[in-house]
Every structure is written in structure tokens, then in C-alpha cells.
Design a protein around this motif. Sequence first.
Motif, PDB file in Angstrom:
ATOM      1  N   VAL A 170       0.831  -1.199   0.000  1.00  0.00           N
ATOM      2  CA  VAL A 170       0.000   0.000   0.000  1.00  0.00           C
ATOM      3  C   VAL A 170       0.868   1.253   0.000  1.00  0.00           C
ATOM      4  O   VAL A 170       0.536   2.259  -0.623  1.00  0.00           O
ATOM      5  CB  VAL A 170      -0.938  -0.003   1.225  1.00  0.00           C
ATOM      6  N   ALA A 171       2.005   1.136   0.663  1.00  0.00           N
ATOM      7  CA  ALA A 171       2.898   2.301   0.753  1.00  0.00           C
ATOM      8  C   ALA A 171       3.457   2.705  -0.603  1.00  0.00           C
ATOM      9  O   ALA A 171       3.943   3.822  -0.771  1.00  0.00           O
ATOM     10  CB  ALA A 171       4.031   2.010   1.738  1.00  0.00           C
ATOM     11  N   GLN A 172       3.388   1.795  -1.586  1.00  0.00           N
ATOM     12  CA  GLN A 172       3.925   2.128  -2.920  1.00  0.00           C
ATOM     13  C   GLN A 172       2.827   2.408  -3.947  1.00  0.00           C
ATOM     14  O   GLN A 172       3.125   2.788  -5.076  1.00  0.00           O
ATOM     15  CB  GLN A 172       4.773   0.946  -3.443  1.00  0.00           C
ATOM     16  N   LEU A 173       1.587   2.223  -3.591  1.00  0.00           N
ATOM     17  CA  LEU A 173       0.522   2.373  -4.588  1.00  0.00           C
ATOM     18  C   LEU A 173       0.355   3.819  -5.019  1.00  0.00           C
ATOM     19  O   LEU A 173       0.389   4.736  -4.199  1.00  0.00           O
ATOM     20  CB  LEU A 173      -0.810   1.882  -4.021  1.00  0.00           C
ATOM     21  N   VAL A 185      -1.554   7.121  -6.058  1.00  0.00           N
ATOM     22  CA  VAL A 185      -2.748   7.707  -5.438  1.00  0.00           C
ATOM     23  C   VAL A 185      -4.005   7.473  -6.285  1.00  0.00           C
ATOM     24  O   VAL A 185      -5.116   7.385  -5.767  1.00  0.00           O
ATOM     25  CB  VAL A 185      -2.532   9.205  -5.130  1.00  0.00           C
TER      26      VAL A 185
END
Lengths: 281, 281, 281, 281
Positions: free
Chosen positions: D94-97, D99
Motif C-alpha cells: 500500500v505504501a507504494q501504490l 494515489v
Amino acid sequence: MKFDVFTQMEYVVRSPGTLILNIHALRTPNQTVVNEEFTVDPYIKVEELISAQGENRLMRFEVNEPGTVKVTYKALIDNCYELTDYHEQHEVMVAQLDVTVLPYLNPSRYCQSDKLYRLAHNLFGHITNPFEKVVTLTDWIHTNVQYLSGYSNAQTSAFDTVTEQAGVCRDFAHLGIALCRALTIPARYFTGYAYKLEPADFHACFEAYLGGKWVLFDATKLVPLNGLIKIATGRDAADTAIANIFGDVTFTTMQVSCELAEEGFEPVNYGAGAYQGLSYL
Amino acid sequence: MKFDVFTQMEYVVRSPGTLILNIHALRTPNQTVVNEEFTVDPYIKVEELISAQGENRLMRFEVNEPGTVKVTYKALIDNCYELTDYHEQHEVMVAQLDVTVLPYLNPSRYCQSDKLYRLAHNLFGHITNPFEKVVTLTDWIHTNVQYLSGYSNAQTSAFDTVTEQAGVCRDFAHLGIALCRALTIPARYFTGYAYKLEPADFHACFEAYLGGKWVLFDATKLVPLNGLIKIATGRDAADTAIANIFGDVTFTTMQVSCELAEEGFEPVNYGAGAYQGLSYL
Amino acid sequence: MKFDVFTQMEYVVRSPGTLILNIHALRTPNQTVVNEEFTVDPYIKVEELISAQGENRLMRFEVNEPGTVKVTYKALIDNCYELTDYHEQHEVMVAQLDVTVLPYLNPSRYCQSDKLYRLAHNLFGHITNPFEKVVTLTDWIHTNVQYLSGYSNAQTSAFDTVTEQAGVCRDFAHLGIALCRALTIPARYFTGYAYKLEPADFHACFEAYLGGKWVLFDATKLVPLNGLIKIATGRDAADTAIANIFGDVTFTTMQVSCELAEEGFEPVNYGAGAYQGLSYL
Amino acid sequence: MKFDVFTQMEYVVRSPGTLILNIHALRTPNQTVVNEEFTVDPYIKVEELISAQGENRLMRFEVNEPGTVKVTYKALIDNCYELTDYHEQHEVMVAQLDVTVLPYLNPSRYCQSDKLYRLAHNLFGHITNPFEKVVTLTDWIHTNVQYLSGYSNAQTSAFDTVTEQAGVCRDFAHLGIALCRALTIPARYFTGYAYKLEPADFHACFEAYLGGKWVLFDATKLVPLNGLIKIATGRDAADTAIANIFGDVTFTTMQVSCELAEEGFEPVNYGAGAYQGLSYL
């Protein structure tokens, strides 16, 4: 009043199964089955059961041969009703209710009265006369819910109908029952043959327990209240299904009719300001 | 086996109302109420009702004075159970079911078996032995549903729990019942006092109708199956509420206990591969 | 008007995860963030994301160390609003709506407007002025839905609230949005800091698209409409969560405050017969 | 690959209204609209809108005259796809998804992933490879959900389908999306023309975001994955309706076709043990 009732239903059997039909007119002090005839074609031995709750007449039989099964019921019924004046009637307090009536205060599969408590009180809590309360909520359903075939299905419940506001007689009845129970008025589902119902079909409405009697209400307003032949009562449609089918058996076609067998019928309905409640016993 | 059961509950009354409590141990051929004591403080006259369905013992009383009402029940119960071998057992066909058992095939408020038909058949339809079928679905619930206080509420039903997979004993029981009924196995809700339940509370589990007996199942696996004192059975929690409250009356606190009153208790549970079903009568 | 806003939240981290917080005041032509400070203790690098829809300010950071994480946000905000007279306003026809507004006509997770069509039309369909329509439905929610903490939960939707008639600001907003959309009025969820909210907390209300502007409505009537600092807008609470947590991270405590930073505040609310709609840009 | 797509739909207009159709093939780097023709008969001026989310091509027009409106769309489309090996692929944290992808983790109208969290983790949480996870859940849907026309309706959601286990392509897609999101895998709804779909109709399936690409999955397994012409993507069917109708306008009949316009088509599907994911851009 005498009525000729008739139904014929066909089922296609693909593998052995059991059918339990609930299409026979109830025998009560106020409803006499003058004569009746029930046939299953091809012939199958049928067992008549009397349900513990409601004393409904269940016909149970096994279908073991693949093929078509045709069921025919016809009867001459003589029934009568009572009119009670509810002008001065107070609510029957829970503390006075008979134990056999108490279950009809509970929520059931299609009548989630526990979820409708605030809504029912907001809409109808201010009305003190219990008959007027049920007449008013019946009228509210009639005004707000659209009679629409094909919108609802066998899983539709009062919780759906109160918001989606479309359905058939079954949905109208479930909503009426749920609202009554939310207002601490016992209520039960009623299935029957109905004179003047168009198109002809089985009918469903509901009874509320007022002043010690089960009083009939019909939010669809499709038929006269005194033209109904009672088949069954129960908590909701789950208890009073026309047919419970177990096995790979499919319902295909149905005919229903309900005709007057004597003259002199005068329709009874609850008009504005009426306080005369109609009860079958 | 003898057990001492005890409960004390307090209610705050703000306006006149009626309470119907269902906390008395049931009297059955297999469960003797050796002695019992029921008090309402301050004193209120109580009426004992026997429910038409299940013969549950309902205590009804009116609360007319604002203030606190404290209810205390204690009893010495002697019960016994039967173990039946279901190794060779076939399903009881619907065509053979007693009419009093048939309603336990119907969907109810918290057990929408009509919606779980495909799921139940996909998961358990391949199992032929009916006892094994119910043991397997009970284990499936135990494995997949998380026991979690505060997740579910009084409106949570089997349809919610089968997907959300969290709840308390009530939710485990409702799901078990709904799955059984979807598989055409009659099933009913069971409330009772439970030995070794921690924290102490009333307990709920379920009975499935197998081979002509009501066999006990408990998907929570929190207590020995032979440490239960039956209070009530019914279609679901709507029929067997510990308390039905009518009026502005609020439940505040409760204590429950269930202790052995003699020695020699040996816990019974269904282990892997077991075919011994436990029945209270 | 200038406001000091503040929040502090604590999380307990048990395994590595990611948090996305949406607590920063939005920057808009009518809302200036004069100064702000955001800290995570212990220090973690934070990435600010601007959501495609609504331009909400999302703060994303990874929590890799077990322990407690404390997040603090404080800001001085200067915002202003517009009042528009809707006396003569006609509904904006769908044929004229900007493409960015169209999605706010669709049903969403918590606002199942497709199920409320008949109900909304039965209750409010007769009102021709669109502002009056939304004021009336907002008042209807305020009158019928009980503000009650602990009744609803994170899964409660407008379909539940319209019948169960209890909930918190989130539920009031979802129902307002669902009713608007059912009436073909675009509506969206609004989260913010709220002056005079007691007890202090984040607040939720909704905006309806009227005459080309997003006009604010609050069915809770808990705060003045002109005392809100906008954090986010979205389809419903699913789009505008204060915190999205991924991983084994638990929210523990929170403080929120919103105070005036200058004098001269005069509360604005929609009174009876008002046609002045308040918009933040 | 080149495909000829075609649809013709008729509407009956009873009062002035607005239609927004979403039947045009999307223009993307991998999907070229070689030529297309769109007619409304009788002639009505049509406005093409590009949706903010998904860049779907919406055709909006007003229907002001009572009568029948016939809409025809035909196009020659040239599209291509990519196959990506997901053998070594880890989940995108999620930290790399991006926006723009985050909203596809949120629950939506028909995909209540928030309610499926435990179920999804119980069934699929043990699978570490994200592609394998989505293939497995897609197969689980295919195995357990019965493809059945007429069972579900426009209000049926993943929460219904996961238990009732019957539905059409739309329901299969919603359930796939909801399960993905419950597993923190972004997922979106995909509508298109489908080669070899019988009976011919629009089709719906879903895309999961894996390794930075939107990978196609179809739990119905009715068509080859490489025979789809993308019309629209969105959160669920609420965002991508073939037609949004405002006013008293009724859909009557529809034809759809999708034929190969060149030779050499070789169907692609995910077989057992496959790790090649198919993406349209």
C-alpha cells in the motif's frame, strides 16, 4: 356465505422428492367445508397433517416417479365473519395476552419488527386507539407501497419493502405484520382464496390481535375483506407456503378461482373513520 | 448429574411495563428440577406460562413502580443425557418427519436458511451420514468464525455471520441452525446454563433432529456438551429471549453461575471421527 | 473566519503496516491554511498525496516498529463561505451537469440511493424548489433519526438508517446523500473540524449540488454551518476515512479541537423558510 | 487483433428525460478505434463526455419527444494485450501504490469488501503470490457460484452473492472485486464487448492491480480473456452502467455482437498453474 374454490397446479418431477401443500380450506367454527375433493394425478397416497401452530391442513406426499404431477383441489366453503366495534377498545396489554398469542409479537424471517421499532413509533405511536392504529398503518402501506409484480422475490422481507416500497400481496402483508409487532400488537400472516381478486391467485393479508380477536387487514385493498376463505395462518410466509418442495421438483403452472355459490354478497371494507373490525374465527 | 444454577438480574423501571423472563430450567423426563427458588425484589406477583412451542417456562410480571427490580433464580437440577450411535444412521426423510418437527425446517428471523441453500450444499452436500454432516458444519463454523464479543448485536443473523465470520455463542448457534435447515435437517435454538463457561453467562447452542432425536451441537466448543441445563428451545433467539421487555425498563446487571452439585463429572465432546450424538430429552 | 484546529491520535503497532490519514485541512480558494504542523512521534517520514477525486490531502507513512505511534496535527485556518439565494433556483438538469459532478449521482457503499427511489419521491417528490427539497429532507432526518452513539457501526449504511432511525453524524450524512441522489440531486460526503461540536470530535455532514455550487447541509444540527473546516469530500465515508489502516495496527485514543482564532463569529443555520444556501468552495 | 463490434438499443420515451450511454469502445494506447459510427434515430444531438475516473466515453443526450428512440453503435477496434509473468511477483505494498489506484481498495456500492475481510483471509490469506491469490479466488467463484439468469437483480451485491452463490457476469465480477479489496489488492470493474459470448450481450469482468498493471480476470470463464473490447472501468457497476436513464424512459430491446475482423485468433485463458497475467492497457 358460500364460495366455490378451486385450484389446479402442475409440478415436474425429475428425482424423488416430497411435497407439502397447504391449499386446503381451514375448518373452523366459522368456516365449514361443505364438501371438498383433492386429487393427485397420477394417483399418489396423501397424508393430511394438522400443523401444531395454526391448525393448518398440510397435504404431504412423496413423488417418486419422474414426470408430471397434477394436483387439483375444489371445495364448497361456507364461512361467516364477525364485526366488532373498536371505538372504545384499549390495547390488550402484554400482561393479559394469552400465551398462544405471544409468539406473534416476535420478529420472524420476513417481519423484522425489531428493526422497525423507531419508524413505527415515529409514524403511528401517537395514535391511541389500537384499531385506528392498524387501519392507519394499513393505509400508509397502501399509499406508499406500489403494487408491482416481479419486483420482489421469495427472499424479500418487510425490512426491504418498508424502504423500497414496491411488492405484491405477500410483501404488503409482511410489512403490516412487522409494523404491528413493532408497536406491540400481535400480528400474523393469513393466506386464502379471495373472491374478486384479479388476476385470480392465492391471496395474502394479515390479522392483528385486537381486543381478544384476530382482526383482518389487507393493505393491498384488492378484494372485499369478507370474500376470503382462510387457508392458513402463521408467523409469516415461511410458515404458510402454498407448497414446500423437497427434491428436484419444479412448479410449472397454476390455476386458482374463488366464486360465489349463493347470492347476496355485499362487500365489506374499512372506510374512512370506520371502527368496525372484521374477524374470521 | 446434579448442578446448582443461579442467576440474578437487575432492571431499572422508569414507567410501567411488563417483563417476560425465560430463565427457569425446563422440566423434562431427563431433567428434574429438584428444587428451585425465584424471587422478585421488591415483591411482585409472577405468572408462570408454558409456551405452546417448546414448553418453555415463561415468568411474566408487571413492573408498575419506578425504581430497581432485582430478580433472583436458583435451582438444583438433576439431568441426564443419552448417547446415540449414528454410524449407520440415514437421514430422516421429510416424508417421515413428525408434524411438530416440520417448522424447524423453515427459515426464521435469525436463520435465513433459504439464502444459504447453495452454500450449504457446496460445502457439506457431499457428506452422506447426517450426523457427520452436522459435526462437519459445526467444525467449519468453529474454524472459520471468530469468537468476538461486541462485534455482533441483537440484529445480527446467520446471513451476516456466514460472511462476516465473527460473533458470540448466539451467532454460532444461528449459523449452525441455518446451515442444517438449508440441508433439510430440522434444527432449533437451545439456551441454557453451562458448566465451565468462562466468563459465566447464559449459553446458546443448537439441536439438530437426527434419527428421531434432538442431538446437541455447539460450534463454540466452549463447554462440555454434557454440562448444559436446558432453559428453552425455539426457532431462534427471537423465541427464546432470556428477557422480553415491554415498556421503559432497562436491564442493568446480571450474574450467572452453574456449578456441579455432585462429583464424578466427565466431559463429553465430539472428537474427530466420533459418531456418538448427545441428546437431552 | 480564523480557527485553530488540533488533533492528536495514538496508534499501537504490532506488525509492520501502512497508515493513510486524512486529517489535514483542505486548501481551497476559500480556505487558507495560514500555518500548520504535523508530527509523527517517533519520527517517521510522511508522504503527502492529493486524491484524484476531491483533492483531499492524504498523509501516508509506514509503521515498521512495534510500539506506539502518536500523530499530532495543528493548524490555523482562515476560511470563508458564500451565501446564495435559492428562491428562484431551478434544479440543474442532468443534461447540464458537469462530468465531474455526475459520479455523485451514483449509489455508493453507504448511500444506496437506488433502493430509496420510491421512498424519496413519496416523501419529497412534490417539492419543486431544489433547495427547499434538500432542506426538507434534512429536517425530516433530524426529526426522525435519533442521534445515538453506539447504535450504528462502520458497516451501517443509509439503507439501514432510513428504517432503524438511529445513528451518529456519519449516518445522518449518508442518509442525506442517499435521499438527494434518489431525487437526482448530486450529493457528497463532507468531513471536517467543527466549531462548537460537543463532545469534540471530527464531524461529518454533506453537500448537495444546487445551482452549480456545492451547498452544505447538516441533518444533525449540532453545529453552526459556518463553523466547519473542510478536511475532505468524497462519495461517502469509504472515500474520506480519517484513517485507513493496513496491517496489525490499532487506534487507541484521540483528541480533537476546533476553536475560534478571532472574534465576531455569528452562527449561520437554515431556519424555517430560509432560502440562503451556504457554500464553502 | 481486430474486432467488429455492434450494438443497437431501443428506448421508449414517455416524458422528457436524459440518457447517458456508456457503450463506446475506450481509446487507449493498446486499443485503437479504427472507425466507429454512432447514430440516434430520430436524430438527436449527442454530447461526448470523458469521465474523470477511467476516462470512459459517455454519450449524453436529451429525449424530449415521446416515442421510440433507436441507438446504434458500430465500430472496428484494433486492440492488443500484454502477458506478464507473475511467478516472482510480490504484492505491491500500500505504501507504494499510486494515489489514483488507492480508491480501488475502498468498498463500493456492490463490493462491500469491508464485510468480507475475515472470509477472504480464511479462504485465500495463506497464498503468498498475489497473482495466484487472484487466480485462486476467481476459480473459487467459478466453482461455487452458479451462473443463473434471473436470480439476481440490479441491487444484488457481492455480500449477497458470496452466500447465495448464484448470479450473472456482473455478480461474478462484483464478488471478485470485493474479495480482492478485502485482501488489500486494488480491483476494478470492467465492461466490454466479448468475442464468443453466448448468448451475445455486453460482458463484465474485473481487473486486479498486480505489479503495477491492471490484470484481467473473469470468474465466469465464458469467453477467452483476449477477446474483450474495453468499454469502461470503474469501482463497480454503479460507475459503468451501459445506460443511465433520467426521466420516464424505458429500455425495450437490445442487440449486441462482437466478431473477429481478421484471422489468427488464439484464445488465452488462465489454466492450472499459470502465472501469465493478461493486461489491456
